[in-house]
Design a protein around this motif. Structure first.
Motif, PDB file in Angstrom:
ATOM      1  N   GLU A 120       0.880  -1.361  -0.123  1.00 23.23           N
ATOM      2  CA  GLU A 120       0.050  -0.116  -0.142  1.00 23.23           C
ATOM      3  C   GLU A 120       0.849   1.257   0.029  1.00 23.23           C
ATOM      4  O   GLU A 120       0.450   1.960  -0.579  1.00 23.23           O
ATOM      5  CB  GLU A 120      -0.976   0.010   1.266  1.00 23.23           C
ATOM      6  CG  GLU A 120      -2.062  -0.999   1.179  1.00 23.23           C
ATOM      7  CD  GLU A 120      -2.974  -0.504  -0.134  1.00 23.23           C
ATOM      8  OE1 GLU A 120      -3.335   0.530  -0.398  1.00 23.23           O
ATOM      9  OE2 GLU A 120      -3.245  -1.467  -0.940  1.00 23.23           O
ATOM     10  N   ILE A 163       2.207   1.980  -3.574  1.00 22.85           N
ATOM     11  CA  ILE A 163       0.970   2.609  -4.219  1.00 22.85           C
ATOM     12  C   ILE A 163       0.683   3.782  -4.152  1.00 22.85           C
ATOM     13  O   ILE A 163       0.578   4.646  -4.948  1.00 22.85           O
ATOM     14  CB  ILE A 163      -0.527   1.590  -3.980  1.00 22.85           C
ATOM     15  CG1 ILE A 163      -0.044   0.138  -4.635  1.00 22.85           C
ATOM     16  CG2 ILE A 163      -1.627   2.273  -4.930  1.00 22.85           C
ATOM     17  CD1 ILE A 163      -0.107  -0.055  -5.903  1.00 22.85           C
ATOM     18  N   SER A 164       0.693   4.147  -2.803  1.00 20.84           N
ATOM     19  CA  SER A 164       0.483   5.784  -2.367  1.00 20.84           C
ATOM     20  C   SER A 164       1.531   6.529  -2.821  1.00 20.84           C
ATOM     21  O   SER A 164       1.293   7.667  -3.181  1.00 20.84           O
ATOM     22  CB  SER A 164       0.341   5.655  -0.664  1.00 20.84           C
ATOM     23  OG  SER A 164       0.402   6.862  -0.219  1.00 20.84           O
ATOM     24  N   ALA A 197       1.041   7.011  -6.681  1.00 21.61           N
ATOM     25  CA  ALA A 197      -0.197   8.095  -6.679  1.00 21.61           C
ATOM     26  C   ALA A 197       0.248   9.289  -6.425  1.00 21.61           C
ATOM     27  O   ALA A 197      -0.212  10.396  -7.264  1.00 21.61           O
ATOM     28  CB  ALA A 197      -1.461   7.504  -5.676  1.00 21.61           C
ATOM     29  N   ASP A 213      -0.912  -3.843 -12.501  1.00 20.78           N
ATOM     30  CA  ASP A 213      -1.758  -3.550 -11.106  1.00 20.78           C
ATOM     31  C   ASP A 213      -1.462  -2.286 -10.520  1.00 20.78           C
ATOM     32  O   ASP A 213      -2.384  -1.640 -10.288  1.00 20.78           O
ATOM     33  CB  ASP A 213      -1.231  -4.680 -10.102  1.00 20.78           C
ATOM     34  CG  ASP A 213      -2.128  -4.621  -8.905  1.00 20.78           C
ATOM     35  OD1 ASP A 213      -3.241  -4.800  -8.972  1.00 20.78           O
ATOM     36  OD2 ASP A 213      -1.484  -4.917  -7.654  1.00 20.78           O
ATOM     37  N   ILE A 214      -0.387  -1.577 -10.563  1.00 18.20           N
ATOM     38  CA  ILE A 214       0.095  -0.404 -10.074  1.00 18.20           C
ATOM     39  C   ILE A 214      -0.836   0.496 -10.869  1.00 18.20           C
ATOM     40  O   ILE A 214      -1.369   1.520 -10.296  1.00 18.20           O
ATOM     41  CB  ILE A 214       1.295  -0.149 -10.202  1.00 18.20           C
ATOM     42  CG1 ILE A 214       2.286  -0.872  -9.004  1.00 18.20           C
ATOM     43  CG2 ILE A 214       1.741   1.279  -9.862  1.00 18.20           C
ATOM     44  CD1 ILE A 214       3.699  -0.964  -9.175  1.00 18.20           C
ATOM     45  N   CYS A 215      -0.764   0.433 -12.275  1.00 18.09           N
ATOM     46  CA  CYS A 215      -1.425   1.412 -13.141  1.00 18.09           C
ATOM     47  C   CYS A 215      -2.922   1.514 -12.950  1.00 18.09           C
ATOM     48  O   CYS A 215      -3.567   2.494 -12.885  1.00 18.09           O
ATOM     49  CB  CYS A 215      -1.101   0.903 -14.576  1.00 18.09           C
ATOM     50  SG  CYS A 215       0.525   1.421 -15.271  1.00 18.09           S
ATOM     51  N   SER A 216      -3.546   0.104 -12.563  1.00 16.13           N
ATOM     52  CA  SER A 216      -4.907   0.052 -12.574  1.00 16.13           C
ATOM     53  C   SER A 216      -5.437   0.688 -10.892  1.00 16.13           C
ATOM     54  O   SER A 216      -6.428   1.452 -11.063  1.00 16.13           O
ATOM     55  CB  SER A 216      -5.513  -1.320 -12.482  1.00 16.13           C
ATOM     56  OG  SER A 216      -4.954  -2.245 -11.373  1.00 16.13           O
ATOM     57  N   GLN A 217      -4.593   0.369 -10.160  1.00 13.85           N
ATOM     58  CA  GLN A 217      -4.829   1.231  -8.837  1.00 13.85           C
ATOM     59  C   GLN A 217      -4.587   2.677  -8.678  1.00 13.85           C
ATOM     60  O   GLN A 217      -5.427   3.369  -8.065  1.00 13.85           O
ATOM     61  CB  GLN A 217      -4.192   0.352  -7.781  1.00 13.85           C
ATOM     62  CG  GLN A 217      -4.466  -0.888  -7.596  1.00 13.85           C
ATOM     63  CD  GLN A 217      -3.654  -1.644  -6.043  1.00 13.85           C
ATOM     64  OE1 GLN A 217      -3.632  -0.857  -5.271  1.00 13.85           O
ATOM     65  NE2 GLN A 217      -3.255  -2.804  -6.284  1.00 13.85           N
ATOM     66  N   CYS A 218      -3.809   3.150  -9.764  1.00 12.73           N
ATOM     67  CA  CYS A 218      -3.405   4.356  -9.589  1.00 12.73           C
ATOM     68  C   CYS A 218      -4.285   5.386 -10.690  1.00 12.73           C
ATOM     69  O   CYS A 218      -3.926   6.513 -10.934  1.00 12.73           O
ATOM     70  CB  CYS A 218      -2.032   4.926  -9.820  1.00 12.73           C
ATOM     71  SG  CYS A 218      -1.010   4.356  -8.326  1.00 12.73           S
ATOM     72  N   ASN A 219      -4.783   4.434 -11.338  1.00 15.48           N
ATOM     73  CA  ASN A 219      -5.438   5.129 -12.974  1.00 15.48           C
ATOM     74  C   ASN A 219      -4.401   5.757 -13.881  1.00 15.48           C
ATOM     75  O   ASN A 219      -4.418   6.873 -14.195  1.00 15.48           O
ATOM     76  CB  ASN A 219      -6.748   6.135 -12.747  1.00 15.48           C
ATOM     77  CG  ASN A 219      -7.433   6.377 -13.776  1.00 15.48           C
ATOM     78  OD1 ASN A 219      -7.502   5.473 -14.630  1.00 15.48           O
ATOM     79  ND2 ASN A 219      -8.108   7.608 -13.643  1.00 15.48           N
ATOM     80  N   LYS A 245       0.494   9.708 -15.815  1.00 14.87           N
ATOM     81  CA  LYS A 245      -0.658  10.132 -15.702  1.00 14.87           C
ATOM     82  C   LYS A 245      -1.129  11.663 -15.763  1.00 14.87           C
ATOM     83  O   LYS A 245      -0.349  12.619 -15.180  1.00 14.87           O
ATOM     84  CB  LYS A 245      -1.352   9.771 -14.048  1.00 14.87           C
ATOM     85  CG  LYS A 245      -2.699  10.128 -13.847  1.00 14.87           C
ATOM     86  CD  LYS A 245      -2.850   9.574 -12.575  1.00 14.87           C
ATOM     87  CE  LYS A 245      -4.657   9.992 -11.990  1.00 14.87           C
ATOM     88  NZ  LYS A 245      -5.051   9.803 -10.821  1.00 14.87           N
TER      89      LYS A 245
END
Length: 98
Positions: free
Chosen positions: A32, A35-36, A39, A65-71, A86
């Motif tokens: 997490e 990911i944070s 982002a 996975d990182i891309c999908s979670q962070c759009n 992004k």
């Protein structure tokens, strides 16, 4: 996530060339906290590099996975480094005109 044309990918790859990896995936994997950090970095810079010191065999799946979670959008994976993009939410904050 947005779809990038090959021309847009080249522009972003060129812009990312001199960037140092901001996020490093180590023994703990994609947590997490990672990911944070991704982002927050994308929000501030739009473009970043992620270096895989561990989990090199799973880097494609982990990056997706990182891309999908962070759009975010995957620009390219070169070696053990992934380049993510992004677009800034506000037009005046955008650094790259695609």
């Amino acid at each position: 996530m947005m779809e990038l044309t090959s021309k847009q990918r080249k522009i972003l790859e060129k812009a990312a060339h001199d960037l140092q990896p901001v996020v490093i995936v180590g023994g703990a994997g994609v947590t997490e906290g990672v990911i944070s950090m991704v982002a927050n970095s994308l929000k501030a810079h739009e473009l970043l590099k992620i270096k895989f010191n561990e989990y090199k065999d799973e880097k494609v799946e982990l990056t997706q996975d990182i891309c999908s979670q962070c759009n975010a959008t995957l620009v390219r994976i070169i070696g053990n480094v992934a380049i993510l993009y992004k677009e800034a939410e506000k037009k005046e904050d955008r650094k790259y005109s695609l």
